[in-house]
Design a protein around this motif. Sequence first.
Motif, PDB file in Angstrom:
ATOM      1  N   GLY A  84      -3.550  -5.287  52.790  1.00 57.49           N
ATOM      2  CA  GLY A  84      -2.139  -5.603  52.608  1.00 57.49           C
ATOM      3  C   GLY A  84      -1.278  -4.966  53.679  1.00 57.49           C
ATOM      4  O   GLY A  84      -1.768  -4.201  54.522  1.00 57.49           O
ATOM      5  N   LYS A 118       9.946  -9.795  53.063  1.00 59.58           N
ATOM      6  CA  LYS A 118       8.639 -10.145  52.497  1.00 59.58           C
ATOM      7  C   LYS A 118       8.244 -11.561  52.942  1.00 59.58           C
ATOM      8  O   LYS A 118       7.107 -11.796  53.358  1.00 59.58           O
ATOM      9  CB  LYS A 118       8.707 -10.054  50.972  1.00 59.58           C
ATOM     10  CG  LYS A 118       7.390 -10.347  50.283  1.00 59.58           C
ATOM     11  CD  LYS A 118       7.509 -10.086  48.807  1.00 59.58           C
ATOM     12  CE  LYS A 118       6.244 -10.485  48.076  1.00 59.58           C
ATOM     13  NZ  LYS A 118       6.310 -10.114  46.662  1.00 59.58           N
ATOM     14  N   THR A 134       5.041 -12.293  55.265  1.00 58.93           N
ATOM     15  CA  THR A 134       3.976 -13.067  54.614  1.00 58.93           C
ATOM     16  C   THR A 134       3.679 -14.323  55.435  1.00 58.93           C
ATOM     17  O   THR A 134       2.523 -14.642  55.724  1.00 58.93           O
ATOM     18  CB  THR A 134       4.395 -13.468  53.178  1.00 58.93           C
ATOM     19  OG1 THR A 134       4.762 -12.296  52.467  1.00 58.93           O
ATOM     20  CG2 THR A 134       3.256 -14.150  52.446  1.00 58.93           C
ATOM     21  N   LYS A 177      -0.849  -9.886  52.069  1.00 59.16           N
ATOM     22  CA  LYS A 177      -0.057  -9.535  50.898  1.00 59.16           C
ATOM     23  C   LYS A 177       0.955  -8.473  51.344  1.00 59.16           C
ATOM     24  O   LYS A 177       0.565  -7.441  51.890  1.00 59.16           O
ATOM     25  CB  LYS A 177      -0.997  -8.977  49.828  1.00 59.16           C
ATOM     26  CG  LYS A 177      -0.343  -8.810  48.485  1.00 59.16           C
ATOM     27  CD  LYS A 177      -1.397  -8.475  47.436  1.00 59.16           C
ATOM     28  CE  LYS A 177      -0.759  -8.357  46.068  1.00 59.16           C
ATOM     29  NZ  LYS A 177      -1.747  -7.986  45.037  1.00 59.16           N
ATOM     30  N   ASP A 228      -0.483  -0.081  44.740  1.00 56.78           N
ATOM     31  CA  ASP A 228      -0.684  -1.330  43.992  1.00 56.78           C
ATOM     32  C   ASP A 228      -2.158  -1.501  43.603  1.00 56.78           C
ATOM     33  O   ASP A 228      -2.465  -1.903  42.486  1.00 56.78           O
ATOM     34  CB  ASP A 228      -0.217  -2.525  44.832  1.00 56.78           C
ATOM     35  CG  ASP A 228      -0.438  -3.841  44.101  1.00 56.78           C
ATOM     36  OD1 ASP A 228       0.219  -4.043  43.062  1.00 56.78           O
ATOM     37  OD2 ASP A 228      -1.276  -4.648  44.546  1.00 56.78           O
ATOM     38  N   HIS A 284      -6.939  -6.511  41.863  1.00 58.35           N
ATOM     39  CA  HIS A 284      -6.058  -7.267  42.782  1.00 58.35           C
ATOM     40  C   HIS A 284      -6.524  -7.175  44.236  1.00 58.35           C
ATOM     41  O   HIS A 284      -6.078  -7.951  45.067  1.00 58.35           O
ATOM     42  CB  HIS A 284      -4.628  -6.724  42.754  1.00 58.35           C
ATOM     43  CG  HIS A 284      -3.867  -7.092  41.532  1.00 58.35           C
ATOM     44  ND1 HIS A 284      -2.512  -6.971  41.450  1.00 58.35           N
ATOM     45  CD2 HIS A 284      -4.284  -7.584  40.344  1.00 58.35           C
ATOM     46  CE1 HIS A 284      -2.105  -7.370  40.244  1.00 58.35           C
ATOM     47  NE2 HIS A 284      -3.173  -7.733  39.554  1.00 58.35           N
ATOM     48  N   GLU A 302      -7.763  -7.710  47.479  1.00 58.80           N
ATOM     49  CA  GLU A 302      -8.336  -8.853  48.177  1.00 58.80           C
ATOM     50  C   GLU A 302      -8.345  -8.509  49.644  1.00 58.80           C
ATOM     51  O   GLU A 302      -7.329  -8.087  50.188  1.00 58.80           O
ATOM     52  CB  GLU A 302      -7.415 -10.068  48.012  1.00 58.80           C
ATOM     53  CG  GLU A 302      -7.922 -11.141  47.097  1.00 58.80           C
ATOM     54  CD  GLU A 302      -6.925 -12.275  47.102  1.00 58.80           C
ATOM     55  OE1 GLU A 302      -6.866 -12.980  48.132  1.00 58.80           O
ATOM     56  OE2 GLU A 302      -6.202 -12.435  46.099  1.00 58.80           O
TER      57      GLU A 302
END
Length: 411
Positions: free
Chosen positions: A147, A177, A181, A187, A400, A407, A409
Motif C-alpha cells: 500500500g 486518495k 490510486t 491501496k 491497517d 486485507h 494484498e
Amino acid sequence: MSHPNTADQALVREINLSLVLRYVHNEAPVSRAQIAATTGLNKSTVSSLVDELLERRLIHEIGINAGGTGRPATLLEINPQAGGIIGIELGVDFVAVALTDFAGKIVWRKDTSADPSQTQDRVIAETLQLAGQAIAASRDRDLNILGLGVATPGTVDLKEGILIFAPNLHWRNVPLKKIYTENTGLKVFVENDANAAALGEHLFGAARRCTDFIFVFAGVGIGSGLFLNGQLYRGKNGYAGEIGHSPIIAGPTQAPCHCGNRGCWETYANQYSIIQRAQARLEVKRNSIIPRLMAEQGASLSIAIIKQAADEGDIEALESFAEAGTAMGQGFAALVNMFNPEKIFMGGPLSFAGKYMLPSIQQAILRHALPETSHQVEILLSSFGPDASLIGATSIVVHDILQNPTHAERR
Ligand SMILES: [Zn+2]
C-alpha cells in the motif's frame, strides 16, 4: 443453545488473527505458548492462527529459544519481507518519498525541495515520479507493495482521502486518495502529518507501549497528533490536534498566520519565528558567526545556518532557539494541562535542532503546567526526527494490516 453462524465465526477469526499479529508486532520475539498465555486464546487456536499468519507471510519463524527453564520453543516475529510500503510526505517546502519493508525499515528514499511557488499539480507530479522510482526499487528487492500512505499538513477527510485545507500550502479540497490510486493502482491512505507521525512513533518508535502521548510536529507549521487511551483521537470530523492555530499566547500585533488569523501559537515557535529572532539579533549584535557562515555559503539566513552556528556555540543562534523553545513550551504546557500525557514527542523538520530547544521547552512546562502533571511528563525528540511523518505515512498502511490481516494484498 444456538450455534454461531459462519459470518460470526469468520469475524471472530479475523479479530483473533489481528490480536495475534499485533501481539507479535509489539512483543517479538515471542513463542506460541507466550501468545496463548497473554491473549487467553487456547493453544490449538493460537497454533492455527499462527499457521495462517505464516502462510500469509506476515510473520516468520526466527529460530529456537533454548534458554530458560521451559521446553525450547520456536520464536516468531514480523516478517520484514511481507511486503513493501510506499510513504509520501508532502512538506511545506519539500517532498519526501520512501520505501520501507513491513518492519518499518527504510530501504529506499528520495527527498526533493519543493518551491512553495510551484503549483499543486507540479508538486504532486514530482511525488508520483518518485513513487514510480520507489516501485521500481521494490521490484529490485523482491518486495511486493502492500500500500501507499500519504502524510500531509492540514485537515484531512480520512474516508475520502481528501485534503480539506492546508493553510501553509494554500491547498484546498485536493482529492489525494483518488489521484494516487488512479496513478499507481495501489491501496492508498491519506492522513494528517502529525497524526501519521504519532502512529509511526507508536508502531515503530519510542511510544510502542505507550497509551497516552502527544506528538507535536514542528516545521513551518505546528500540529499535534493526540494518542489517547491507546488510539489516535481524531475528533468529530477528524480535525483534532490543530493546536498550532490556537491563540495560546495571542497578541494582536503578532505576525499574521497563513490561516488568516493573528497570534496563532505556531507563529511564535515555528521555523520562520526562529529565523526572525536570529535576524532581529543580528541587527543589533556584531559578534555572531552567522553573517560569516552566510557569506561563505552564499546563502540567506536559514534554520540550517542558525543550527550550524549553534553547533559552534554561537550565542545569538543558541538564544534564538531557546526563545522559540520557551514559546514552544508554553504550548506544550497547555497540552500537558489538558491531556495529562505520559510523553510528548517533538518531531518534524524542526526537530533536527530540537536539542537546542528542549531545555527551554522543559522549563516552560515546569513554569506553566500544574505540578502534578508537569513533573511526570517526559519530553522527547521523535525516534525518527525529521523523518517522523515519512515513517508515519508508511505506518498508516501497516496499521491497517495489523487491524485487518486478511486485507493484505500484494501488488
Ligand atoms: Zn493560524
